[in-house]
Design a protein around this motif. Structure first.
Motif, PDB file in Angstrom:
ATOM      1  N   GLN A  93      63.777   1.214  21.923  1.00  0.00           N
ATOM      2  CA  GLN A  93      64.178   0.499  23.154  1.00  0.00           C
ATOM      3  C   GLN A  93      63.729   0.979  24.249  1.00  0.00           C
ATOM      4  O   GLN A  93      63.151   0.241  25.430  1.00  0.00           O
ATOM      5  N   PHE A 114      60.129  -0.414  24.771  1.00  0.00           N
ATOM      6  CA  PHE A 114      60.021  -1.729  25.153  1.00  0.00           C
ATOM      7  C   PHE A 114      60.455  -1.934  26.688  1.00  0.00           C
ATOM      8  O   PHE A 114      60.106  -2.536  27.652  1.00  0.00           O
ATOM      9  N   GLN A 115      61.306  -1.093  27.214  1.00  0.00           N
ATOM     10  CA  GLN A 115      61.833  -0.872  28.569  1.00  0.00           C
ATOM     11  C   GLN A 115      60.545  -0.548  29.573  1.00  0.00           C
ATOM     12  O   GLN A 115      60.732  -0.570  30.674  1.00  0.00           O
ATOM     13  N   THR A 168      55.242  -6.586  22.997  1.00  0.00           N
ATOM     14  CA  THR A 168      56.061  -7.250  22.254  1.00  0.00           C
ATOM     15  C   THR A 168      56.288  -6.921  20.908  1.00  0.00           C
ATOM     16  O   THR A 168      55.797  -5.885  20.240  1.00  0.00           O
ATOM     17  N   SER A 169      57.269  -7.511  20.292  1.00  0.00           N
ATOM     18  CA  SER A 169      57.850  -6.947  19.031  1.00  0.00           C
ATOM     19  C   SER A 169      56.829  -7.292  17.877  1.00  0.00           C
ATOM     20  O   SER A 169      56.540  -6.122  17.225  1.00  0.00           O
ATOM     21  N   GLU A 206      63.339  -7.094  16.897  1.00  0.00           N
ATOM     22  CA  GLU A 206      63.547  -8.216  17.863  1.00  0.00           C
ATOM     23  C   GLU A 206      65.265  -8.139  18.167  1.00  0.00           C
ATOM     24  O   GLU A 206      65.429  -8.750  19.569  1.00  0.00           O
ATOM     25  N   HIS A 214      65.066  -5.763  21.044  1.00  0.00           N
ATOM     26  CA  HIS A 214      64.443  -6.488  22.174  1.00  0.00           C
ATOM     27  C   HIS A 214      65.635  -7.350  22.873  1.00  0.00           C
ATOM     28  O   HIS A 214      65.435  -7.362  24.068  1.00  0.00           O
TER      29      HIS A 214
END
Length: 302
Positions: A27, A30-31, A36-37, A93, A96
């Protein structure tokens, strides 16, 4: 017998803890990056698979034997695509589009399906201990995700669909590779599963570029990516390896500490809120581990 059980308990608890930690790490990644996943999983699965199989090869392990038997390599490919890639892609995902804790909790619905499957397959009702563990786990996950109120569940349609796919993927990769692991060992099957999943996803992601990835990542995000790969690989090996010493039901239910670990790490590190009912949920999830740590009467006699 007792020693083997303790080894299995240690493996699944360690694996579940690592997987619980890896959720908030993903997490954070991604932040703090534009990954992308799909691109994240290409790197994760390919690197983890290649490194795992390379270590086995240089330590004189037979990593190619499984490919000499058509029935087994077909099972292996199915595991790599539907089990390893399917479960991880749905899980990533879900993180995400929602949060790490939500993804882990959807994953933990898998033990319900596994318990039902094992009961049907063996034509035996779950033991009292297993039923108590299921109840404790369900109550715990309910409180953990809702904080005591159903109105607090705010998930998009996409998050729910991906979460349910995570549940199915978790169930599949727990049950499907059992015979392959018995024949060839945990690490060999996990290594090939990750490599197969990574290759399939690499072919699907035609826009994947190592150069673009290198420009995207900073020192901090690259370090986090490597930590996620290491922790995720170890968690899979420990989780599936524990199936040698524990039943599929016990292994899947003991993984109930994952949402607790993910929630605690998210609170401390990502500054997410944690209410009183979520603490109660954590207690019930911990109770699941206690219930399943108690050997059944049959196991004690043996």
């Amino acid at each position: 017998m007792k020693t083997y059980r303790y080894v299995g308990l240690l493996m699944i608890i360690s694996g579940a803890t690592l997987w619980g930690i890896s959720g908030p790490m993903i997490q954070w990644l991604f932040q703090n990056s534009s990954l992308t996943s799909g691109k994240f999983l290409v790197v994760r699965l390919l690197l983890a698979g290649i490194i795992t199989l390379a270590i086995l090869y240089f330590t004189k392990k037979n990593i190619f034997g499984v490919w000499k038997h058509p029935r087994q390599w077909i099972q292996l490919i199915i595991f790599g695509v539907l089990g390893m890639l399917g479960a991880q892609y749905a899980f990533i995902e879900t993180i995400h589009v929602s949060t790490a804790v939500t993804a882990v909790l959807f994953q933990f619905l898998g033990p319900i399906l596994i318990t039902i499957y094992v009961a049907i397959q063996t034509k035996k009702m779950p033991t009292v201990i297993q039923l108590l563990a299921v109840v404790a786990a369900l109550v715990g996950t309910f409180f953990l995700i809702t904080n005591g109120s159903v109105e607090n569940i705010v998930l998009s349609k996409k998050a729910i669909i991906l979460g349910l796919l995570t549940t199915l993927g978790f169930t599949f990769y727990t049950l499907h590779p059992a015979s392959l692991i018995k024949e060839w060992g945990t690490i060999v099957i996990i290594g090939w599963g990750m490599l197969i999943g990574g290759i399939v996803l690499f072919i699907y992601n035609q826009d994947f570029s190592v150069m673009h990835l290198a420009h995207t990542l900073t020192f901090n995000t690259l370090s986090m990516l490597l930590l996620v790969i290491i922790s995720g690989t170890l968690s899979f090996i420990l989780y599936i390896g524990s199936l040698k010493y524990l039943s599929a039901t016990e292994t899947s239910l003991l993984s109930s500490i994952e949402p607790l670990v993910a929630a605690v790490v998210s609170i401390v590190w990502l500054n997410e809120s944690f209410g009183i009912y979520q603490l109660i949920g954590g207690f019930f999830i911990t109770a699941t581990v206690v219930f399943l740590s108690i050997p059944s009467k049959g196991a004690r006699k043996k």
